[in-house]
Design a protein around this motif. Structure first.
Motif: not given
Ligand SMILES: Nc1ncnc2c1ncn2[C@@H]1O[C@H](COP(=O)(O)OP(=O)(O)OP(=O)(O)O)[C@@H](O)[C@H]1O
Ligand SMILES: Nc1ncnc2c1ncn2[C@@H]1O[C@H](COP(=O)(O)OP(=O)(O)OP(=O)(O)O)[C@@H](O)[C@H]1O
Ligand SMILES: [Mg+2]
Ligand SMILES: [Mg+2]
Lengths: 420, 504, 390, 323
Positions: C64-74, C337-355
């Motif tokens: 939702q933070g990177s491609i498309f978020d249906i919530n934003l269309t409301k 990752g930003r959205t992930m952090q803001s909506s699930t609290g998972v720190p953005l830094d995990i994105v580095l691990v994935t990369q």
């Protein structure tokens, strides 16, 4: 003499000329053209050494003249030596020292320069760099490029900080750190040796992985539970009896935390082992010509694996320096790029242990001289002062070192009877 | 000690390098193995030495089957090998190289080099070698490097010694010494497997000859067999080894070198004040043992060396000090000594390699644009003209065989307007067919009125192609002699014996 | 048709498995570091359920933070739901440019760690021309971007020149020069030219409207014309490398500098030119960042674009197209990752691990095969960079 | 009146939530607020500012706080587009400026700035009074204005002491007359280097040192506790509660109440009393202060304590100018 000189000689010649020019410049500028009758004070005492060497106070201009004079004489000797085609390293070294001292005398005019402290600080700043470059050295001498030094340092700093916090014992932190370093090494070794992954990519990726993981865990664990997870104690200084009381040398070398002593021991053992033992001979062999080593019955990949693991242990101790060795609590990305500076020191030092140590010390010295000068007050913008160690490295690398040659098989996976 | 191979088969993918090979070497026998390039000789030896694993077959030492999977197995079975491509660590000293793999340690794990040093001196004395144990290997001439390999085998008392093309880089005198050494070893009971392309040597020293063709044993003959017979057994057809050289008028000097000196990075003169010229329509061969400055001299002719003094006149124009680009485009074609390192960009296609020198000139380039169509079309033409055998000119050059690689280099260098061809070891490592082709091209250039400077360590090649022969020794041209010189005289000159001929 | 589908399947099998593996491992880390999940460790089934749910939520947020978020269309139009995609592209734009800088260097056999410093100089140059001058629209953008590129080209080219003249290793030079550039921008921002009148904060004035890159999808989305510049740069690099004599020289020296030298190609020229163009590319990244999305120069403008560029180029196998895709992927991971952090609290830094894991597995096809017990499937060899000896 | 909790959202500066400096202080303050639920987003470069703010707008935050002067422009932009949401920005006035740098207030943005130098001035005077060697020192993480304002106040406080007492206590590391140069670590993470710099100051004879830069001073405080060579002054929030080692040589802290100011803005928003007026933390409104002397209280002479208190009064009264 119209004899043509080689590249090396040309560079040497350029070096000799530059040194002579600088000597003249410092004699004129620092010695004669700087006005004022201010005095420079050099201090040598840090603790309570045996002989408390008296402060040495000298009129700045006179001091600069003396040091520049020494350097000029040495430069002339260097020219003589060059013409006679004998080694110029000693006179050039003396001349550089003279110019440096002349500069310091001038810059610290009216001020106090604690020489012993300057050197002690330089050493301390170099400690993690030295550990890192030793790790790189062992890997690359065996033919495995190690760009993951930063990751090794950071991972082991993290682990040692956490372990020391949880156990309330510095010793456990120091024991855990090398294990963490070796864990990163295990990944490096497995992927580089077993799966022949490109080692440059691998090193970079491991760094990113460690930064990501430690940042993540820092936020998830170390910050919320700071009082249990991130309160690492630090080692006390160990003052070696008698030795620590030797003037100048004592405070620099013999009044340090255990991690620094381990560093001395590691550098000495690596230097000895690499050039004087069976392990060293084999290590250098597999880094230069693995096929040849294979034909005399050396298991190249096994030894490489083993060495990469050893390198991880070494870097691990360096990681411990950050936490239990000096700072205590772990900080996010606290290695701040030291792994890359260590890598540069390794290349700069031409893949020799002594060379790498000197490169790291040069960096540490430039860095500490820079802050010392800002402490006593210079009117150069602080940003430019902060650049000094990096500029110094570039000058040294371009002016003195030039082309370097890595171990011939560095970075090339060894596959028997394979395509290469 | 006897060594027997039974049914050794080795495949690389679908290619069978060794096909059920049987071979028996008796105690104290010198057993020669002959075969073309790529016949599978080195592969077989590498299997014996544990560097490669056979698909099937067994190895028997003194009638007992041994399992050799690692070089260390071979070493402990008493098998020593001097490899075709030397297996020495270039930055180590001789003694360190010898010790490697057999280290003994003293106090504090200190390496014992002294014992090796003494052993080297002893063996050197026994066999009349002059090897300094403390010399760094990469600074030694190839001939000495090879002696180091042999000394190593001797020190570790190999009972079976494999010599893979040991004479390729030696002077005739050095070769004679080696053959003498081999006989001495044989007298002491050592068995020797001797691989070479030089039939004369085989006939001189071997007790038994096995011939391998395309991975199979095609004959076991005695040393009395004639050279012609041996050659045709190797190749499978009658071979004519001497190229046709027509006599013709030699023109005026086209390239003249005066007091040419080349220094290495340490400042030492590796080529010292040499003077020579080559004329249009003439082949000047520069002979000499590797390491005597020919490589540097060849490179200096196109300013590829960094420190050159003296003068090089091409058609009366000074080119010394010019850029490499200008030297090449002034009319010198250059075939470098190592086609892999200096001649070709391995990952580039054949077509791309063919324009390495001309890529920014019309018709290949239009402004800064490469004209891909022209490049391909020209490449097709060259491939046909120079008989470059590949599926397509878009194939990476690294997939070609040595002979075809060399043809790519030659095709490229000869597609510029050329006045002088400088060819450095142009047939090194090539098989007979390719050698014939290269020799023909060189003579064709000569006949077309170009000057050719041929740098070669191969006496036969030099004698066959040259109009005049300059012999280099320790960076100097000892003498320039006529092509009717005898092998022996040439060999002596190459070894540094300045036999000034009356005619000179 | 059938055949080509099978072939396609074969071709993406390994990369697909690599991605899967990377995301699985990251998911495990996310789940196992979650207190709520760990508290359920007593009963395996709920534990697994909640672990899957935690990781799943995180990944949903990532999407939702990177491609498309249906919530934003409301309350807005449908288009607004693509705001995340716009963000992905905004972050990817400088990454593409710095990634190309590193990739081009790889092609010439050089290891450019200096994209960070080059980016900084590009940003400085573009910013200065952008706020200091008043020029007509279009021309102003071009002038500002060119100023940045020229500064960065000089900064980068210096590395090539120093290497060519003294043999100093570019890895050392670029590492050191990154630090120097970092302090230089700090100093620059405090000079009177760059300080905003009456202010002492190290932020330069915003660039004039005429110097800004136009927004592509209205004022609500940040996506700007910089992406076209980045894509054009990718095409340029492709064109340069494959179609021109200069690119031919670069590749040739990169693949075998000794043979290139022997054939008359000037290696010093190639080193200097490559590094200058690399500098210009990374500098363009900095310029686009200033002119497209940031508008005001500040000390943190470079973030870690220059360092991420290395992983981007490695993942893209130093090919222009590959680099573009890798940059888009990294941009998406960062934005998500930003959205992930803001909506699930998972720190953005995990994105580095994935990369890191993605690049690792892509670079190690043999490992992925080993993990999945695959026999042999077609895979192009991973990128091989060169060791220190070039 | 127990109103529903407001949503308080922090858009942080680069450096992260755990920088032991203003990001962390702001986050702690936000968490401590009883009228709100708090969350934050970190930034890895300035490129993250705008999307982070936008994310908060979309989430329906009631109060969005931008931490750091660098984020101010983006906060103002967002505020103008969303007049119903309340904003605050730390370390900047949060004004809307046109091309000619004419700035005006934005009604829904509150700028939170701090006259840190007022408190630092007191610390400087105190340090000068405590120094036995006649030398005190300060250094920073990086030469940012929010850092150097501490150093400025400190140095001026020392100068004031000298003037009052006719003494010549020197300040090493910073000279307000020459703000281009000074001693800095170069970043906010290299604690080992900060330690070396502190030791360098001690070698010059400094016996009270003020490191300005998050947690940079921690290892030095720990070391100094053992060597007893110097006293330290902490910054931002009272070091006594933060430091695990070094409490015994902690002289005081130059407190900058970022957290408290955020708490109070949140309260204003919750009780609908929010205004866009600029907030300037001063000694007077307790937005800045110096902390207690804690363990060293007994060592600080009573007269010095009184003088410091008097200075505070004078600054608040406006009779003593700190800059
Ligand atoms: N690792 C390998 N993979 C694939 N093919 C190989 C490999 N090694 C050797 N070959 C092939 O096997 C054949 C035999 O090679 P080998 O080196 O044994 O030849 P040789 O008889 O020693 O030739 P030369 O006279 O050139 O030394 C060659 O065609 C070679 O291309
Ligand atoms: N390791 C290998 N893997 C695959 N093919 C190989 C390998 N080694 C050699 N070959 C192939 O075998 C053929 C002959 O190789 P080989 O090395 O014997 O060539 P050559 O004729 O001896 O030339 P030179 O030694 O001069 O390169 C070539 O087509 C080459 O591509
Ligand atoms: Mg062979
Ligand atoms: Mg061959």
């Amino acid at each position: 003499m119209s004899e043509i000189r080689s590249n090396v000689e040309k560079r040497r010649f350029r070096g000799v000329i530059v040194i002579t020019g600088l000597s003249l410049f410092s004699l004129l500028y620092f010695g004669f053209l700087s006005p004022g009758k201010a005095k420079t004070t050099f201090g040598f005492v840090l603790n309570n050494e045996w002989v408390l060497i008296k402060e040495w106070i000298i009129a700045s201009a006179t001091g600069s003249k003396i040091f520049s004079g020494i350097s000029l004489v040495a430069s002339l000797l260097a020219i003589l030596a060059y013409r006679k085609r004998i080694q110029v390293i000693v006179p050039v070294g003396v001349a550089s020292f003279g110019i440096l001292m002349s500069f310091i005398t001038w810059a610290a005019s009216g001020k106090f320069i604690p020489l012993t402290g300057l050197l002690q600080g330089a050493l301390l700043l170099a400690v993690p760099l030295i550990f890192g470059s030793m790790s790189g050295l062992i890997c690359e001498r065996s033919g495995v490029i190690n760009i993951a030094i930063e990751g090794q340092l950071l991972a082991s700093a993290f682990v040692s900080g956490v372990v020391a916090s949880l156990t309330h014992k510095t010793v456990w932190g120091l024991i855990a750190a090398p294990i963490a370093g070796a864990a990163i090494s295990f990944l490096l070794a497995t992927f580089a040796i077993k799966f022949s992954v490109d080692q440059v990519i691998l090193g970079f990726v491991l760094n990113v992985l460690v930064i990501g993981l430690t940042d993540f865990l820092y936020k998830k664990l170390l910050v919320p539970y700071q009082n249990t997870w991130n309160t690492a104690p630090t080692f006390n200084k160990i003052e070696l009896p008698i030795l620590s009381k030797i003037p100048i040398l004592g405070p620099i070398f013999f009044s340090q935390s255990i991690v620094v002593y381990i560093m001395f021991a590691i550098v000495a053992s690596i230097t000895y082992a690499l050039f004087k033992t069976k392990w060293g001979l084999r290590t250098r062999a597999i880094g230069e010509h693995p096929t040849a080593a294979d034909t005399v019955g050396i298991d190249v990949n096994k030894l490489r694996f083993k060495n990469v693991m050893i390198a991880g242990l070494v870097a691990g101790v360096g990681g411990a320096y950050y936490t239990v060795g000096s700072v205590g609590a772990f900080g996010k990305e606290m290695t701040a790029g030291a792994g890359f500076i260590a890598l540069a020191a390794l290349i700069f030092g031409k893949w020799s242990p002594i060379g790498a140590v000197f490169a790291a010390l040069l960096f540490g010295f430039a860095d500490n001289l820079q802050s010392t000068l800002t402490i006593i007050g210079v009117s150069i913008p602080s940003e430019f002062m902060l650049m000094v160690p990096y500029i110094a490295t570039i000058i040294a690398v371009t002016g003195l070192v030039g082309r370097v040659r890595a171990p011939a098989a560095d970075g090339i996976p060894y596959l028997r009877g394979g395509s290469h | 000690m006897s060594l027997e191979l039974r049914g050794i088969t080795k495949t690389f993918g679908s290619f069978t390098a060794n096909d059920a090979i049987n071979l028996r070497v008796e105690t104290g026998q010198i057993h020669a193995i002959l075969g073309e390039n790529g016949a599978g000789k080195s592969t077989l030896m590498n299997i014996v030495y544990g560097l490669l694993k056979a698909d099937s077959g067994e190895i028997l030492v003194d009638e007992k089957a041994v399992n050799i999977t690692e070089p260390s197995d071979a070493l402990s079975a008493g098998i020593g090998m001097v490899h075709q491509h030397f297996m020495l660590i270039p930055v180590f000293t001789v003694a360190e190289n010898i010790v490697l793999g057999h280290e003994k340690s003293g106090k504090f794990g200190a390496l014992d080099i002294e014992t090796a040093r003494l052993a080297i001196k002893e063996v050197s004395k026994d066999f009349g070698f002059e090897v300094n144990p403390d010399a760094i290997v990469e600074t030694l001439p190839v001939g000495i490097q090879q002696k180091v390999e042999i000394i190593r085998a001797l020190i570790y008392e190999a009972k079976v010694l494999i010599l893979d093309e040991p004479t390729a880089v030696l002077t005739p005198q050095e070769t004679d010494e080696l053959l003498k050494t081999m006989r001495e070893l044989k007298a002491k009971g050592t068995s020797i497997i001797f691989i070479t392309h030089k039939l004369r040597e085989v006939r001189e020293v071997a007790d038994q000859i096995t011939i391998i063709r395309r991975g199979k044993v095609v004959g076991a003959v005695s040393p009395q067999t004639s050279e012609g017979e041996l050659a045709s057994l190797m190749v499978g057809r009658a071979v004519d080894l001497a190229p046709e050289k027509v006599k013709h008028e030699i023109g005026s000097p086209i390239l003249v070198a005066k007091d040419l000196t080349v220094r290495n990075t340490l400042g030492a003169a590796v080529v010292n004040k040499v003077n020579f010229h080559v004329s249009a329509g003439e082949v000047l061969a520069v002979a000499g043992v590797q390491g005597n400055g020919q490589s540097e001299l060849a490179r200096a002719l196109i300013n590829l060396e960094d420190h050159i003094e003296g003068s090089i006149l091409l058609d009366d124009k000074e080119i010394s000090g010019a850029s490499i680009y200008d030297s090449l485009h002034a009319g010198i074609a250059f075939i470098p000594e190592s086609r892999e390192l200096d001649g070709l960009v391995g990952s580039f296609s054949i077509a791309e390699n063919l324009i390495l020198d001309l890529h920014d000139q019309a018709p290949y380039a239009n402004g800064i644009m490469l004209s891909a169509g022209v490049v391909m079309a020209e490449a097709e033409k060259r491939a046909k003209e120079f008989d470059i055998r590949a599926q397509s000119v878009s194939d990476a050059v690294s997939t070609l065989s040595g002979g075809n690689k060399q043809k790519v280099v030659i095709a490229r260098e000869l597609s510029r307007p050329v006045k002088v061809l400088v060819a450095s070891q142009p047939t090194r490592g090539l098989d007979v067919g390719s050698i014939e082709f290269v020799h023909e091209r060189i003579l064709a250039e000569r006949d077309a009125g170009r000057g050719v400077i041929l740098f070669s360590t191969e006496l036969d090649e030099v004698m066959a192609l040259a109009d005049r022969i300059a012999v280099m020794y320790r960076g100097e041209i000892l003498d320039i002699v006529d092509s009717n010189v005898t092998r022996e005289e040439l060999g002596l000159l190459m070894a540094g014996v300045a036999a000034k001929k009356a005619s000179a | 048709m059938r055949n080509s589908l099978v072939k396609f399947g074969q071709a993406i099998k390994l990369p697909g498995l690599s991605f899967g593996l990377a995301f699985t491992l990251t998911g495990l880390i996310i789940a196992f570091s979650d207190a709520k999940v760990l508290s359920k460790i007593g009963s395996p089934l709920t534990f697994i359920k909640s672990a899957v749910a935690t990781a799943g939520n995180a990944y949903l947020a990532l999407f939702q933070g990177s491609i498309f978020d249906i919530n934003l269309t409301k309350g807005h139009n449908f288009f607004q739901g693509f705001y995340p995609l716009s963000e992905t592209i905004v972050i990817s734009t400088p990454l593409i440019l710095t990634g190309l800088s590193v990739a081009l260097a790889f092609k010439s056999g050089l290891f450019n760690i200096g994209a960070q410093g080059q980016f900084i100089f590009g940003a400085i140059g573009a910013s200065y021309v952008g706020f200091h001058f008043h020029l007509p629209i279009v021309i102003h953008v071009i002038a500002a971007a060119l100023a940045g590129m020229v500064l960065a080209a000089i900064w980068g080219g210096a590395v090539g020149l120093l290497k060519a003249k003294t043999g100093a290793h570019e890895v050392i030079l670029t590492i050191m020069m990154n630090y120097i550039a970092g302090y230089f921008i700090l100093w620059t921002l405090k000079t009177s030219q760059f300080l905003r009148p009456g202010r002492i904060d190290p932020i330069a004035p915003e660039v004039n409207q005429s110097a800004r890159l136009p927004l592509l999808a209205g004022a609500n989305l940040r996506i700007h014309a910089g992406i076209f510049i980045a894509l054009a740069a990718a095409v340029f690099v492709w064109w340069l490398l494959t179609k021109t004599t200069i690119g031919y020289k670069f590749r040739s020296v990169g693949a075998n500098s000794a043979a290139s030298k022997t054939a008359g190609i000037s290696v010093p020229f190639v080193l200097t030119a490559t590094m200058a163009i690399c500098g210009a590319l990374a500098g363009l990244g900095g310029a686009v960042q200033v002119l497209g999305s940031e508008h005001a120069l500040n000390a943190d403008i470079a973030g870690s674009f220059g360092f991420d560029a290395i992983t981007v180029a490695l993942l893209g196998r130093a090919q222009p197209l590959g680099t573009v895709f890798a940059a888009l992927l990294f941009g998406a991971l960062h934005a998500g990752g930003r959205t992930m952090q803001s909506s699930t609290g998972v720190p953005l830094d995990i994105v580095l691990v994935t990369q890191a894991l993605i690049v690792l597995f892509i670079a190690a096809p043999t490992f992925v095969r080993f993990v999945f017990r695959l026999k042999k499937i077609n895979s192009s060899a991973g990128l091989t960079s060169k060791g220190w000896n070039g | 009146s127990q109103a529903a909790k407001i949503k308080l959202c922090l858009a942080l500066d680069t450096g992260g939530v755990d920088d032991r400096s203003f990001n962390e202080g702001a986050w702690k303050g936000a968490q401590a607020s009883t009228v709100s639920t708090a969350e934050y987003l970190p930034a890895t470069s300035s490129a993250d500012f705008a999307p982070n703010i936008k994310k908060f707008v979309d989430k329906g935050c009631d109060l969005i706080v931008g931490v750091g002067f660098a984020i101010s422009a983006e906060i103002v932009k967002s505020a103008k587009a969303n007049p119903k949401i309340k904003y605050a920005v730390v370390d900047d006035a949060g004004q809307d400026c046109d091309a000619n740098w004419n700035c005006k207030n934005v009604p829904n943005v509150k700028g939170l700035t701090f006259q840190t130098d007022e408190a630092a001035f007191m610390a400087g005077y105190l340090a000068a009074g405590m120094s036995k060697t006649g030398k005190v020192a300060t250094y920073g993480g990086a030469p940012y204005p929010t850092v150097t304002i501490f150093m400025d106040g400190y140095a001026r406080g020392v100068a004031y002491y000298n003037k009052q007492k006719g003494k010549n206590v020197q300040v090493l590391g910073w000279d307000p007359a020459n703000p281009k140069s000074g001693t800095f670590v170069g970043n906010f993470s290299d604690q080992a280097k900060a330690l070396t710099i502190s030791k360098g100051f001690e070698q010059q004879g400094a016996d009270v040192i003020l490191p300005v830069g998050g947690s940079l001073g921690a290892p030095y405080a720990a070391e100094s506790e053992k060597s007893k060579k110097s006293l330290t002054i902490w910054v931002d929030s009272d070091g006594y509660g933060l430091l695990t080692a070094g409490k015994s040589i902690l002289l005081t802290t130059v407190v900058k109440e970022i957290g408290a100011s955020i708490k109070s803005v949140a309260k204003d928003v919750a009780s609908k009393k929010f205004t866009g007026d600029k907030y300037v933390g001063t000694l007077k409104n307790k937005g800045v202060s110096i902390a207690e002397y804690h363990d060293l209280s007994a060592r600080v002479p009573g007269s010095l304590k009184t003088e410091v208190r008097t200075i505070r009064g004078a600054i608040i009264a406006g009779t003593l100018k700190v800059n």
